[in-house]
Design a protein around this motif. Structure first.
Motif, PDB file in Angstrom:
ATOM      1  N   ILE A 201       0.828  -0.889  -0.183  1.00 48.74           N
ATOM      2  CA  ILE A 201       0.173   0.016  -0.207  1.00 48.74           C
ATOM      3  C   ILE A 201       1.028   1.354   0.258  1.00 48.74           C
ATOM      4  CG2 ILE A 201      -1.532   1.007   1.286  1.00 48.74           C
ATOM      5  CD1 ILE A 201      -2.132  -1.510   2.553  1.00 48.74           C
ATOM      6  N   LEU A 202       1.016   2.025  -0.994  1.00 44.41           N
ATOM      7  CA  LEU A 202       1.823   3.394  -1.335  1.00 44.41           C
ATOM      8  C   LEU A 202       1.027   4.655  -0.711  1.00 44.41           C
ATOM      9  CD1 LEU A 202       3.433   2.081  -4.656  1.00 44.41           C
ATOM     10  CD2 LEU A 202       4.962   2.013  -2.233  1.00 44.41           C
ATOM     11  N   MET A 203       1.109   4.805   0.290  1.00 43.19           N
ATOM     12  CA  MET A 203       0.893   6.267   0.345  1.00 43.19           C
ATOM     13  C   MET A 203       0.970   7.525  -0.405  1.00 43.19           C
ATOM     14  SD  MET A 203      -0.305   5.032   3.086  1.00 43.19           S
ATOM     15  CE  MET A 203      -1.670   6.084   3.155  1.00 43.19           C
ATOM     16  N   THR A 204      -0.051   7.586  -0.911  1.00 45.03           N
ATOM     17  CA  THR A 204       0.014   9.131  -2.129  1.00 45.03           C
ATOM     18  C   THR A 204      -0.130  10.485  -1.503  1.00 45.03           C
ATOM     19  OG1 THR A 204       0.010   9.750  -4.659  1.00 45.03           O
ATOM     20  CG2 THR A 204      -1.490   7.869  -3.452  1.00 45.03           C
ATOM     21  N   SER A 205      -0.258  11.589  -1.855  1.00 47.05           N
ATOM     22  CA  SER A 205      -0.849  12.616  -1.627  1.00 47.05           C
ATOM     23  C   SER A 205      -0.222  13.648  -3.172  1.00 47.05           C
ATOM     24  CB  SER A 205      -0.882  12.937  -0.709  1.00 47.05           C
ATOM     25  OG  SER A 205       0.573  13.708  -0.163  1.00 47.05           O
ATOM     26  N   GLY A 206      -1.610  14.213  -3.749  1.00 41.63           N
ATOM     27  CA  GLY A 206      -1.631  14.921  -4.555  1.00 41.63           C
ATOM     28  C   GLY A 206      -1.170  16.345  -4.145  1.00 41.63           C
ATOM     29  N   SER A 207      -1.355  18.085  -5.190  1.00 41.23           N
ATOM     30  CA  SER A 207      -0.798  18.909  -4.780  1.00 41.23           C
ATOM     31  C   SER A 207      -1.996  19.577  -3.579  1.00 41.23           C
ATOM     32  CB  SER A 207      -0.939  19.432  -5.802  1.00 41.23           C
ATOM     33  OG  SER A 207      -2.087  19.268  -6.525  1.00 41.23           O
ATOM     34  N   THR A 208      -3.270  18.438  -3.502  1.00 44.30           N
ATOM     35  CA  THR A 208      -4.212  19.533  -2.863  1.00 44.30           C
ATOM     36  C   THR A 208      -5.303  18.850  -1.848  1.00 44.30           C
ATOM     37  OG1 THR A 208      -5.857  18.513  -5.259  1.00 44.30           O
ATOM     38  CG2 THR A 208      -4.756  20.898  -4.853  1.00 44.30           C
ATOM     39  N   SER A 209      -4.371  17.681  -1.350  1.00 42.35           N
ATOM     40  CA  SER A 209      -5.056  16.508  -0.727  1.00 42.35           C
ATOM     41  C   SER A 209      -4.019  15.239   0.297  1.00 42.35           C
ATOM     42  CB  SER A 209      -5.799  15.312  -1.440  1.00 42.35           C
ATOM     43  OG  SER A 209      -4.727  14.372  -2.444  1.00 42.35           O
ATOM     44  N   ASN A 210      -5.223  15.169   1.003  1.00 44.79           N
ATOM     45  CA  ASN A 210      -4.179  14.254   2.268  1.00 44.79           C
ATOM     46  C   ASN A 210      -3.500  13.205   1.759  1.00 44.79           C
ATOM     47  OD1 ASN A 210      -4.385  16.180   4.228  1.00 44.79           O
ATOM     48  ND2 ASN A 210      -6.866  15.185   4.809  1.00 44.79           N
ATOM     49  N   PRO A 211      -2.930  12.350   2.240  1.00 47.79           N
ATOM     50  CA  PRO A 211      -2.849  10.621   2.286  1.00 47.79           C
ATOM     51  C   PRO A 211      -3.713  10.206   1.693  1.00 47.79           C
ATOM     52  CG  PRO A 211      -0.977  11.704   3.235  1.00 47.79           C
ATOM     53  CD  PRO A 211      -2.376  12.921   3.421  1.00 47.79           C
ATOM     54  N   LYS A 212      -3.774   9.691   0.589  1.00 46.68           N
ATOM     55  CA  LYS A 212      -4.592   8.405   0.421  1.00 46.68           C
ATOM     56  C   LYS A 212      -3.454   6.752   0.334  1.00 46.68           C
ATOM     57  CE  LYS A 212      -6.139  10.068  -3.365  1.00 46.68           C
ATOM     58  NZ  LYS A 212      -5.368  11.156  -3.927  1.00 46.68           N
ATOM     59  N   GLY A 213      -4.062   5.912   0.379  1.00 49.88           N
ATOM     60  CA  GLY A 213      -3.522   4.255   0.391  1.00 49.88           C
ATOM     61  C   GLY A 213      -3.860   3.771  -1.120  1.00 49.88           C
ATOM     62  N   VAL A 214      -3.017   3.638  -1.500  1.00 55.36           N
ATOM     63  CA  VAL A 214      -3.374   2.953  -3.299  1.00 55.36           C
ATOM     64  C   VAL A 214      -2.594   1.883  -2.539  1.00 55.36           C
ATOM     65  CG1 VAL A 214      -2.277   2.984  -6.013  1.00 55.36           C
ATOM     66  CG2 VAL A 214      -2.505   5.112  -4.128  1.00 55.36           C
ATOM     67  N   LEU A 215      -3.828   0.604  -3.279  1.00 54.86           N
ATOM     68  CA  LEU A 215      -3.926  -0.917  -3.446  1.00 54.86           C
ATOM     69  C   LEU A 215      -2.650  -1.186  -4.420  1.00 54.86           C
ATOM     70  CD1 LEU A 215      -7.259  -1.526  -2.269  1.00 54.86           C
ATOM     71  CD2 LEU A 215      -5.300  -1.614  -0.652  1.00 54.86           C
TER      72      LEU A 215
END
Length: 594
Positions: A201-215
């Motif tokens: 699960i890779l934690m990613t966050s863009g320029s406007t959002s909180n971290p999300k877990g990418v399955l």
């Protein structure tokens, strides 16, 4: 370097959409990453797989030893009852133990969650670590050095989780070596691991959002490496050797680089350096020690190496001697760096490696679009890889929104059904939020050019759209050596402005004044460069004012993501008073561009 010429099939949709796909058949991928490990442990038993610095030399693990250690660690995980419903949070950065534990987890279907080191090591940034702990709820937490990560490991949120370290274990912690002493029957567990098993699960966050877990599944990662092999057959013909710093908590380092070495039976020498003035020296030393045939980096990394090679003939000779590929990602390579690297290489050996890039996201594991033909200029991201369908939705012609579908595309975010639903359109395409243009509307083989993030665009008070992402890149080129990063401003205002994060050299020369730096001797130079950039342009691309920020972006406050990208929304919100000051006429500290 051997490459396959572009072959793109185009289909036009009823609403102006353009569907692009490769004209080549996709190769069949392996089922799981550890299939690669088994193959190379048999065929290249004594080839170095992973290496890290140890004193004046390298600590090396070869494929045969790697498989033995992975199986032993996997037995320790199974003995603890771990499986697909448990998770391992990895706090420390790139290292042999990190890599072997990751593969052991993948061997028996336990998802790992690598996170950026600063979340643990910077006290003010531990709020991000706490957020991830609450979201992921890991059963096990790994850090190489128990002393270095002591503060993070002592958080209340760590209670009840098994803490595993390679060395400097405090009371109650488990030594990684002890996992290998456990005994469990693992082959029946291994047999259940397949393409749809979540690998990490890779934690990613863009320029406007909180971290999300990418399955991220085995299918996604294995398919993506097969795609690279289809585009660059040289990867199969000649095992890759890289000296690489790219962090494994990010898809570029952890899925692109790491998996590519494993997929093609190559060698990864872990670089403890970084593309920063204080750490680039270690990278230079490592590059002189190991002859690499592939070079992966971000543009600022190549710029620092270019600067060093201007004065260091030994580095220049060794860097280019065996090089097949120069690959940049994260942003477009500045034209001067592109030209200088090519000129240096021609001077050293008389020919050129393939200098190129690709496009993708954490959600696509990562690459969907790849430039696998030589080019004479940077910035073109290429054509669809085999198995991927790219859907171009008209946004503001000649600009298109990019959507993608394929076996390397994720199916959802961890514990976030709402964002998962929002991520796909009615035809099942992942809505990336990125924009692109066609290099040649009459020839799809010429590829696509990245044109920014749609979510970063805004309107001036006149109703005119500002393409902030592409304008930001132009400003960074214009302010090279003066600006480390910039934020384009002007939403609901009359003019476009810019907040400047200065380079260290500029910061040292200036005086702070309530959150900004007074421009002093740099005012004329910055104004002149921005005026030159804006000459002859309309209001959407004409910079009217600028201000230099005194405080760097704060990870603790969420102004900068784990990838090093600015979170524009949070940054502008936190510095609203400075933004107001920027538009307060010709106030002190404001650079007016005429």
């Amino acid at each position: 370097m051997d490459y396959v010429r572009h072959n793109v099939l185009r289909e036009d949709g009823p609403k102006g959409e353009i569907f692009l796909r490769s004209g080549y058949e996709a190769s069949a991928p392996v089922s799981k990453t550890t299939d690669w490990l088994h193959r190379w442990a048999s065929e290249r038993l004594n080839t170095v797989f992973l290496a890290e610095r140890s004193g004046p030399g390298w600590r090396e693990v070869r494929y045969g030893e790697a498989l033995e250690r992975v199986r032993a660690l996997a037995a320790g995980l199974v003995a603890r009852g771990m499986g697909p419903d448990t998770r391992i949070l990895i706090l420390s950065g790139n290292g042999i133990d990190h890599g072997l534990l990751t593969l052991a987890a993948q061997y028996v279907g336990v998802p790992t969650v690598p996170v950026a080191e600063p979340y643990s090591l910077v006290p003010d940034a531990q709020v991000q670590l706490k957020y991830i702990l609450g979201l992921i709820e890991p059963t096990m937490v790994f850090a190489e050095d128990g002393a270095k990560f002591a503060s993070a490991l002592a958080l209340d949120e760590m209670q009840g989780r098994e803490i595993v370290v390679s060395w400097n274990a405090a009371p109650g912690m488990t030594q990684l070596l002890d996992l290998t002493k456990e005994r469990a029957e693992i082959d029946p567990v291994v047999a259940k691991v397949g393409p749809e098993t979540v690998a990490k699960i890779l934690m990613t966050s863009g320029s406007t959002s909180n971290p999300k877990g990418v399955l991220t599944t085995q299918r996604m990662m294995c398919t993506n490496q097969a795609m690279y092999g289809d585009a660059l057959p040289a990867l199969t013909a000649r095992p890759p050797v890289i000296v690489d710093w790219l962090p494994w908590n990010h898809v570029f380092g952890g899925s692109f680089s790491f998996n590519q070495i494993l997929a093609f039976g190559g060698s990864l020498y872990i670089d403890g350096g970084k593309p920063a003035p204080a750490l680039i020296g270690q990278t230079i030393e490592n590059l002189k020690m190991v002859p690499s045939n592939l070079a992966y980096n971000v543009p600022v990394g190549f710029a620092l190496l270019r600067d060093a090679m201007r004065e260091d003939a030994e580095l220049r000779a060794k860097f280019f001697a065996d090089l097949d590929l120069i690959f940049y990602a994260g942003a477009s390579l500045p034209r001067d760096v592109w030209d200088d690297l090519r000129a240096m290489c021609l001077a050293e050996r008389g020919d050129l490696p393939l200098v190129t890039t690709c496009w993708g996201l954490t959600e696509t594991a990562p690459a969907c679009i790849f430039q696998h033909e030589p080019l004479e200029e940077p910035g073109v991201v290429g054509v669809p890889l085999t198995g991927t369908v790219v859907k171009l939705v008209p946004e503001d012609l000649p600009r298109f929104e990019v959507r993608v579908k394929g076996p390397n595309v994720f199916s959802g975010y961890y514990k976030d059904l709402e964002k998962t639903a929002d991520a796909f359109d009615g035809e099942g395409y992942f809505c990336t939020g990125d924009a692109m243009t066609l290099v040649d509307p009459d020839d799809m083989s010429k590829g696509l050019r990245f044109d920014g993030r749609i979510s970063e665009d805004f309107k001036l008070s006149t109703g005119i759209w500002v393409r902030a992402a592409s304008l930001r890149l132009e400003i960074l080129v214009a302010l090279a050596s003066l600006a480390a990063d910039v934020v384009v401003t002007g939403a609901d205002r009359d003019e476009v402005g810019v907040l400047i994060f200065p380079t260290p050299a500029v910061t040292e020369e200036l005086t702070a004044d309530d959150g900004i730096l007074l421009p002093e001797e740099f005012e004329t130079e910055i104004a002149s460069r921005l005026a030159k950039l804006s000459a002859g342009k309309g209001s959407s691309a004409r910079i009217s004012r600028a201000i230099i920020l005194a405080e760097p972006p704060s990870m603790a406050e969420g102004e900068i993501t784990a990838k090093g990208n600015l979170n524009f929304r949070k940054l502008l919100s936190r510095r609203a008073d400075i933004l107001t000051r920027l538009y307060a006429g010709a106030a002190t500290g404001i650079i007016i561009v005429r």
